[in-house]
Scaffold this motif. Sequence first.
Motif, PDB file in Angstrom:
ATOM      1  N   ASN A 329      77.636   1.003 -69.534  1.00 29.45           N
ATOM      2  CA  ASN A 329      77.758   1.018 -70.990  1.00 29.45           C
ATOM      3  C   ASN A 329      77.505   2.427 -71.527  1.00 29.45           C
ATOM      4  N   TYR A 330      78.601   3.138 -71.840  1.00 29.11           N
ATOM      5  CA  TYR A 330      78.494   4.488 -72.371  1.00 29.11           C
ATOM      6  C   TYR A 330      78.863   4.546 -73.850  1.00 29.11           C
ATOM      7  N   LEU A 331      78.826   3.404 -74.512  1.00 28.30           N
ATOM      8  CA  LEU A 331      79.114   3.387 -75.940  1.00 28.30           C
ATOM      9  C   LEU A 331      78.085   4.230 -76.698  1.00 28.30           C
ATOM     10  N   LYS A 332      78.552   4.999 -77.652  1.00 26.27           N
ATOM     11  CA  LYS A 332      77.670   5.835 -78.466  1.00 26.27           C
ATOM     12  C   LYS A 332      77.422   5.135 -79.810  1.00 26.27           C
ATOM     13  N   VAL A 333      76.168   5.155 -80.247  1.00 29.78           N
ATOM     14  CA  VAL A 333      75.803   4.538 -81.519  1.00 29.78           C
ATOM     15  C   VAL A 333      75.743   5.628 -82.587  1.00 29.78           C
ATOM     16  N   ARG A 334      76.635   5.526 -83.565  1.00 22.65           N
ATOM     17  CA  ARG A 334      76.685   6.488 -84.663  1.00 22.65           C
ATOM     18  C   ARG A 334      76.797   5.721 -85.977  1.00 22.65           C
ATOM     19  N   PRO A 335      75.674   5.578 -86.696  1.00 27.23           N
ATOM     20  CA  PRO A 335      75.702   4.830 -87.963  1.00 27.23           C
ATOM     21  C   PRO A 335      76.703   5.425 -88.935  1.00 27.23           C
ATOM     22  N   GLY A 336      77.293   4.547 -89.740  1.00 27.09           N
ATOM     23  CA  GLY A 336      78.307   4.990 -90.695  1.00 27.09           C
ATOM     24  C   GLY A 336      77.750   5.760 -91.869  1.00 27.09           C
ATOM     25  N   GLN A 337      76.421   5.737 -92.030  1.00 25.89           N
ATOM     26  CA  GLN A 337      75.795   6.496 -93.103  1.00 25.89           C
ATOM     27  C   GLN A 337      74.441   6.989 -92.621  1.00 25.89           C
ATOM     28  N   SER A 338      73.825   7.891 -93.385  1.00 30.08           N
ATOM     29  CA  SER A 338      72.530   8.440 -93.001  1.00 30.08           C
ATOM     30  C   SER A 338      71.408   7.497 -93.438  1.00 30.08           C
ATOM     31  N   LYS A 384      58.183  -9.840 -76.417  1.00 25.93           N
ATOM     32  CA  LYS A 384      58.552  -8.422 -76.325  1.00 25.93           C
ATOM     33  C   LYS A 384      60.060  -8.252 -76.444  1.00 25.93           C
ATOM     34  N   GLU A 385      60.799  -9.113 -75.763  1.00 26.90           N
ATOM     35  CA  GLU A 385      62.260  -9.037 -75.801  1.00 26.90           C
ATOM     36  C   GLU A 385      62.794  -9.392 -77.185  1.00 26.90           C
ATOM     37  N   LYS A 386      62.151 -10.353 -77.856  1.00 27.10           N
ATOM     38  CA  LYS A 386      62.573 -10.718 -79.204  1.00 27.10           C
ATOM     39  C   LYS A 386      62.345  -9.558 -80.170  1.00 27.10           C
ATOM     40  N   ALA A 387      61.234  -8.871 -80.039  1.00 23.25           N
ATOM     41  CA  ALA A 387      60.961  -7.713 -80.892  1.00 23.25           C
ATOM     42  C   ALA A 387      62.022  -6.634 -80.696  1.00 23.25           C
ATOM     43  N   GLU A 388      62.441  -6.445 -79.460  1.00 29.29           N
ATOM     44  CA  GLU A 388      63.476  -5.448 -79.177  1.00 29.29           C
ATOM     45  C   GLU A 388      64.799  -5.838 -79.819  1.00 29.29           C
ATOM     46  N   ALA A 389      65.159  -7.117 -79.739  1.00 26.29           N
ATOM     47  CA  ALA A 389      66.409  -7.576 -80.343  1.00 26.29           C
ATOM     48  C   ALA A 389      66.364  -7.429 -81.862  1.00 26.29           C
ATOM     49  N   ILE A 390      65.206  -7.692 -82.453  1.00 27.55           N
ATOM     50  CA  ILE A 390      65.062  -7.545 -83.903  1.00 27.55           C
ATOM     51  C   ILE A 390      65.288  -6.089 -84.305  1.00 27.55           C
ATOM     52  N   ALA A 391      64.649  -5.176 -83.591  1.00 27.02           N
ATOM     53  CA  ALA A 391      64.789  -3.755 -83.923  1.00 27.02           C
ATOM     54  C   ALA A 391      66.210  -3.269 -83.720  1.00 27.02           C
ATOM     55  N   ALA A 392      66.875  -3.740 -82.675  1.00 19.27           N
ATOM     56  CA  ALA A 392      68.240  -3.297 -82.391  1.00 19.27           C
ATOM     57  C   ALA A 392      69.212  -3.700 -83.494  1.00 19.27           C
ATOM     58  N   ALA A 393      68.891  -4.758 -84.226  1.00 23.57           N
ATOM     59  CA  ALA A 393      69.786  -5.249 -85.277  1.00 23.57           C
ATOM     60  C   ALA A 393      69.618  -4.498 -86.591  1.00 23.57           C
ATOM     61  N   GLN A 394      68.649  -3.607 -86.665  1.00 23.83           N
ATOM     62  CA  GLN A 394      68.419  -2.901 -87.921  1.00 23.83           C
ATOM     63  C   GLN A 394      69.346  -1.686 -88.037  1.00 23.83           C
ATOM     64  N   PRO A 395      70.000  -1.514 -89.173  1.00 25.41           N
ATOM     65  CA  PRO A 395      70.885  -0.362 -89.348  1.00 25.41           C
ATOM     66  C   PRO A 395      70.104   0.944 -89.256  1.00 25.41           C
ATOM     67  N   GLY A 396      70.689   1.917 -88.574  1.00 27.84           N
ATOM     68  CA  GLY A 396      70.054   3.215 -88.408  1.00 27.84           C
ATOM     69  C   GLY A 396      69.393   3.404 -87.063  1.00 27.84           C
ATOM     70  N   VAL A 397      69.192   2.319 -86.286  1.00 29.10           N
ATOM     71  CA  VAL A 397      68.604   2.429 -84.946  1.00 29.10           C
ATOM     72  C   VAL A 397      69.715   2.755 -83.951  1.00 29.10           C
ATOM     73  N   VAL A 398      69.591   3.883 -83.251  1.00 31.32           N
ATOM     74  CA  VAL A 398      70.627   4.295 -82.303  1.00 31.32           C
ATOM     75  C   VAL A 398      70.193   4.123 -80.855  1.00 31.32           C
ATOM     76  N   SER A 399      68.875   4.111 -80.606  1.00 36.22           N
ATOM     77  CA  SER A 399      68.359   3.884 -79.252  1.00 36.22           C
ATOM     78  C   SER A 399      66.919   3.414 -79.385  1.00 36.22           C
ATOM     79  N   MET A 400      66.300   3.088 -78.255  1.00 37.96           N
ATOM     80  CA  MET A 400      64.995   2.452 -78.356  1.00 37.96           C
ATOM     81  C   MET A 400      64.182   2.641 -77.089  1.00 37.96           C
ATOM     82  N   ASP A 401      62.862   2.777 -77.273  1.00 36.17           N
ATOM     83  CA  ASP A 401      61.868   2.657 -76.210  1.00 36.17           C
ATOM     84  C   ASP A 401      60.946   1.511 -76.583  1.00 36.17           C
TER      85      ASP A 401
END
Length: 503
Positions: A329-338, A384-401
């Motif tokens: 998966n080499y898809l790049k995450v680039r939000p449509g706005q700042s 822990k996995e649910k928290a990660e999924a919640i954060a991933a769904a928020q606009p502006g998040v491009v990657s995560m630790d």
Amino acid sequence: MYQRKSRYLSGFICITLMMSFLMTAPLFGVDEKTLEPIHIINAIETEFLVDDMVVPNKIDLTIKDGIVTMKGQVDHILAKDRAIQIAESVKGVRAVVDMIRVSPRKDREANKIRRDIEHALLLDPATESFDVQVKVNKDGFTTLTGTVQSWAEKELAAKVAKGVRGVTGLKNEIGIDYPKSRSDFDIQKEIEQSLAYDIWVDHHLIDVEVENGIVELSGTVGSAAEKHRARTGAWTYGVHSVNDGALKVEWWAKDSMKKSTQYPHVSDQEIEKALRDALLYDPRIYSFEPEIDVNNGIVTLTGVVDNLSAKRAAEKDAANTVGVWRVKNYLKVRPGQSYLDETVEANIEQAFLTDPVVEAYELDAIVIKGKAFLNGRVEFDFEKEKAEAIAAAQPGVVSMDNDIIVEDAWTFKTDSEIEEDIEDQFFWSLLVNDNIEVEVENGMATLSGTVDSPYEAEAAIDNAFQGGARSVIDNMEVAWGPSNGGLYEWKYYNPGFYPYYGM
């Protein structure tokens, strides 16, 4: 070697169940076609014990003619859905009658629940444009109305609403307004192809008929979970309703589910076409049109999406396609706005507070240039996995630790107990055959033998952890590899791969 991992597989949950170590007599040597109802009930109870989301003390089970009735209560609607999915996945269960009541730990005002659902729909990158209205009564029962353009969009709206704390039930009355009409012939062919390329459905035993946009499914499936999956796969573009009453559940058909033995080879071109069709109907993906390259069964995804959930969904769709052995998966995450990092942080933490699974924990999010760092402590892996999924769904998040610490500890068992419980799990598995050998030493399970597919190998590894292994050594070989058949040295393993939570 694989270390002990989550027993709850988010987004894609394992569909196999082990024999209860609490049973008074072992099942080895029992004719599978004469399983007693108590064996099936004990298998469900066992999975409840090893699944952290479900509290078995609050749920009572009865069974008659393969139909399981579930009564009792849970804290939130996601736990209710999970309990039903577990039961549907058990060998011998034909259907589930749901009589579970949702009783939240804390009461919430209907207006607050409604506002949180509306806020969640607005913030989710895939549902923000949906025309959906929300009504919530004083007991937390929620009704969704409005109009969307596909069944997948309708279901996604319901999923987002269920993720809000205080929702006790949901009635989805959202209408589907297809921009274009389709012929019954085109609909039927697309459904047949969708089922053929779904790794969790044996399309050989299913017949599809379409008349005036109404789909009739008939034939045989190996589990209630597979029936659910087939019904979901039939909701393609142009479908008005799906009837699956003539689709019988006969768990002995699970031997026919070994799809790798039913298709000798799937070409890269066929995989690419099937995956493009799958992405076309995924509301998180279809507007981005990622580039797909398939080489010897290995899928590489490139291109740009505007949110992290879309990137994750594309990988999941690829992994669920027949013939795919690995996903890059080499898809790049680039939000449509700042987005200001502070705003993204606030949105993540607010989503944590309104989620019924993680709201009880003190979780923090730090966002630096769009990268989210999650911290805190939870009791179980699935949280822990649910928290990660919640954060991933928020606009502006491009990657995560995800640095959330799980305090769940390994439960000691003797090597012989672990080995017996793993073998019991294989007995109940809908994916694992009888050719896998198990040896356990100092809590470490070694699996060897030949399996039909990577998915069977993954199921076997998960069975080993659910059986009590502290770590797993994988010496299994896959019979059908990315070449033209023959043994394939498979060592690709993706925790959280199984898709059943979304079924």
